[in-house]
Enzyme design. Structure first.
Site, PDB file in Angstrom:
ATOM      1  N   THR A  27      -2.612  -6.842  -6.659  1.00  0.00           N
ATOM      2  CA  THR A  27      -2.793  -5.654  -5.491  1.00  0.00           C
ATOM      3  C   THR A  27      -3.021  -6.052  -4.267  1.00  0.00           C
ATOM      4  OG1 THR A  27      -5.130  -4.590  -5.612  1.00  0.00           O
ATOM      5  CG2 THR A  27      -3.587  -3.993  -7.540  1.00  0.00           C
ATOM      6  N   ASP A  28      -2.489  -5.340  -3.142  1.00  0.00           N
ATOM      7  CA  ASP A  28      -3.096  -5.509  -1.890  1.00  0.00           C
ATOM      8  C   ASP A  28      -4.634  -4.903  -1.833  1.00  0.00           C
ATOM      9  OD1 ASP A  28      -2.961  -6.174   0.754  1.00  0.00           O
ATOM     10  OD2 ASP A  28      -0.876  -5.254   0.817  1.00  0.00           O
ATOM     11  N   TRP A  29      -5.229  -5.416  -0.836  1.00  0.00           N
ATOM     12  CA  TRP A  29      -6.630  -5.200  -0.777  1.00  0.00           C
ATOM     13  C   TRP A  29      -7.137  -3.933  -0.609  1.00  0.00           C
ATOM     14  CZ3 TRP A  29      -5.563  -9.574  -2.065  1.00  0.00           C
ATOM     15  CH2 TRP A  29      -6.444 -10.666  -2.311  1.00  0.00           C
ATOM     16  N   TYR A  41       0.894  -1.219  -0.136  1.00  0.00           N
ATOM     17  CA  TYR A  41      -0.002   0.048  -0.024  1.00  0.00           C
ATOM     18  C   TYR A  41       1.032   1.383  -0.110  1.00  0.00           C
ATOM     19  CZ  TYR A  41      -3.886  -3.237   1.839  1.00  0.00           C
ATOM     20  OH  TYR A  41      -4.695  -3.933   2.030  1.00  0.00           O
TER      21      TYR A  41
END
Length: 623
Positions: A334-336, A293
């Site tokens: 991608t991260d969440w 992030y």
């Protein structure tokens, strides 16, 4: 041709005219190229991609949370975190990648997984589901990061594996975890975390291999090898190595899940140290990479300033560095929740759109694709992507590029040919006793002795002691000796502590993240000193991140640290059944002032309380 099943039944199988068994996934009675198990993966992908509608292809680009019914059924209503009924996300939104949360019983997990695959089998082209998970073989329970082992074998956190410095053990752990995952239907690991624990306040150190770049690279390669094997195949679990290009150097140690932790900084100029483990796992063949992030601040690479937007939005990082410079052509996930805010109950977690908060959902998604990512973690907003195509802002060819990578992994894992698992085998393999035994021994061995008393608190503890204990189960304490009610009655006291942190609870997930000061509250050392005045004291501190242990040095006769260890495993370490062999995976600072002065990206201190690699061995030096 001979029918061996029917559409919507388990499994759908036909025999071709030349005697090849295959799954008739689109129900047309013909073995199409993508259904032919003999064909190369690239051919099968190309054939299937040409058959898919835009909506089907778009669904491949989303990877969201799913919750399993405890009785093996699929949930047809929103869950605690999942947003939609299962049949809606599979049949209507065409999602086929899901991150599963709680799994309590292996047989029911396998039954749920098979039921989910039956739903997927009924979609127009029968694209099988890929189930992913955060780590679930250790102790941390954090819905945003990892889960306690429950039905699975239990091992120390990655910090504990790093404390043993044994690539062979790491590969063995990964192979055991692979067997358990595959038996339950989990085919994608959202790990390893190969960030460097250079900032001791950061909340996510437990999942790393510590502060050292070379050790992390060595253990990460062993980890990927254990999960994936020599190449992806029907018995593999695909690894997602994270968090590119290294998520450790968070400004002031604050985590980038939260708005106050969005900045990632490199005041010591050590960006390449954090990048190095990714070079190693890419060469080892990791199936996927996840950017963090964090938003780089003041970072220059090769003399070029890096745009100050979150790594998942950053084309210089994802395309320029990961794809072009490091040559990675696998999946970028991608991260969440980079696109949408996450509302859970009365809590909210803002979208991690760091540096691009001003963009709407469409703008954020457009920028993520332009950066070079393939999949949106934690999202199911398929309509946003379809709108972007309708508006001419994203081409179908761009969607094809990512869909091709995602389908290739499914084919390599053998999911198109046989996605189902055996419930009996799941019950037999998951948490198998010999796997649990190996995990127990690793827990005990990873215990790290920092200071060793020469009195009754010396190790190994002798049998027959009168013991005063805190935070140790009565059953385990009774194994060690006779439990007494007060320190004054005891020969020795044993106290277990958690590393300190500042509790926070405003945002969703925040209460699970151990952040803030590394100092124990001032009353704790005073209370422990009263115990130590009555009898010799053994203290164990569980390090899910570093701690300032300075106040304990003049109090504890013997001071040990652990990284995810049951009371039983700690007892085995302290009594010499499985002698402690751990070495610190990071420096331990002397004070919070030392921490505050220290550059977030630099490994180690000039004058730590205990240095990286420190560890005493009561049974003598290891060979």
């Amino acid at each position: 041709m001979t029918s061996v099943g029917g559409k919507g039944m388990r499994p759908v199988r036909l025999i071709s005219e030349d005697g090849v068994e295959y799954r008739d996934l689109n129900g047309n009675g013909v073995m199409d190229p993508y259904e032919d198990p003999r064909r190369p993966v690239a051919e099968r992908v190309a054939d299937l991609l040409g058959r898919l509608s835009l909506r089907e292809k778009a669904g491949l680009l989303f990877h969201t949370v799913i919750e399993a019914g405890a009785d093996g059924t699929v949930k047809e209503a929103p869950g605690a975190i999942s947003k939609s009924p299962t049949s809606v996300v599979v049949r209507e939104k065409h999602l086929s990648h899901f991150n599963v949360h709680a799994l309590h019983d292996a047989r029911m997990a396998a039954r749920w997984y098979n039921n989910l695959q039956l739903i997927a089998e009924s979609t127009p082209h029968g694209i099988p589901v890929t189930i992913s998970t955060d780590p679930r073989h250790a102790f941390l329970e954090n819905a945003g990061v990892s889960f306690t082992a429950k039905a699975f074998s239990q091992w120390p956190e990655s910090l504990g594996l790093a404390a043993l410095r044994d690539p062979g053990l790491v590969e063995r752990f990964a192979d055991i975890a692979r067997q358990e995952y595959v038996a339950a239907g989990i085919r994608c690991a959202l790990h390893p975390a190969i960030d460097l624990a250079t900032e001791p306040r950061w909340a996510r150190q437990a999942g790393t291999f510590g502060q050292d770049s070379a050790l992390t690279a060595e253990l990460a390669v062993a980890y990927v090898r254990g999960f994936q094997g020599p190449e992806l195949g029907p018995e593999s679990v695909a690894c997602t190595s994270k968090h590119f290009p290294g998520g450790g150097p968070q400004k002031d140690g604050e985590d980038a899940h939260f708005p106050y932790g969005r900045e990632q900084v490199y005041p010591g100029g050590r960006f390449d140290d954090h990048l190095a483990p990714f070079r190693a796992v890419i060469e080892a063949g990791t199936a996927a990479v996840m950017p963090y992030y964090g938003m780089p601040v003041g970072l220059e690479v090769d003399g070029e300033p890096v745009e100050e937007v979150g790594f998942g939005y950053n084309r210089q990082v994802v395309t320029g560095m990961l794809r072009d410079r490091l040559g990675f052509d696998g999946v970028v996930l991608t991260d969440w929740e980079l696109v949408m805010d996450n509302h859970v109950g009365d809590k909210v977690l803002p979208a991690r759109a760091w540096g691009v908060e001003h963009l709407d959902a469409h703008g954020r998604m457009e920028l993520i694709l332009a950066a070079g990512a393939d999949q949106f973690g934690g999202e199911e907003c398929v309509e946003v992507l379809l709108d972007l195509v309708a508006q001419g802002r994203v081409t179908e060819a761009r969607i094809d590029e990512s869909a091709r990578r995602l389908l290739a992994v499914k084919f390599r894992l053998g999911l198109f040919d046989n996605p189902f698992v055996d419930e009996d085998r799941a019950a037999e393999v998951v948490g198998r006793q010999d796997f649990r035994d190996e995990g127990h021994v690793a827990q005990a061995r990873s215990v790290t002795v920092l200071e060793l008393g020469g009195d009754a608190a010396g190790l190994p503890l002798r049998p027959g002691l009168k013991l005063y204990v805190e935070n140790v189960s009565p059953e385990v304490a009774a194994r060690l000796g006779t439990v007494v009610a007060t320190p004054e009655e005891a020969d020795v006291a044993l106290v277990r502590l958690m590393a300190p942190f500042d509790p926070r609870s405003d945002l969703f997930l925040e209460s699970w993240f151990h952040q803030g000061s590394l100092d124990f509250p001032p009353g704790l050392p005073a209370r422990l000193a009263r115990i130590a005045a009555a009898c010799p004291l053994v203290v164990d501190v569980t390090l899910d991140r570093a701690a300032v242990l300075t106040p304990l040095l003049d109090i504890a006769s013997t001071l040990v640290v652990s990284y995810g260890t049951t009371d039983e495993a700690l007892a085995d370490a302290l009594t010499g059944v499985h002698p402690p062999e751990g070495r610190l995976p990071f420096d331990l600072p002397r004070s919070m002032e030392q921490v505050r002065r220290h550059p977030e990206d630099v490994a180690g201190y000039g004058h730590p309380l205990f240095p990286f690699g420190h560890g005493l061995f009561p049974g003598g030096e290891r060979d």
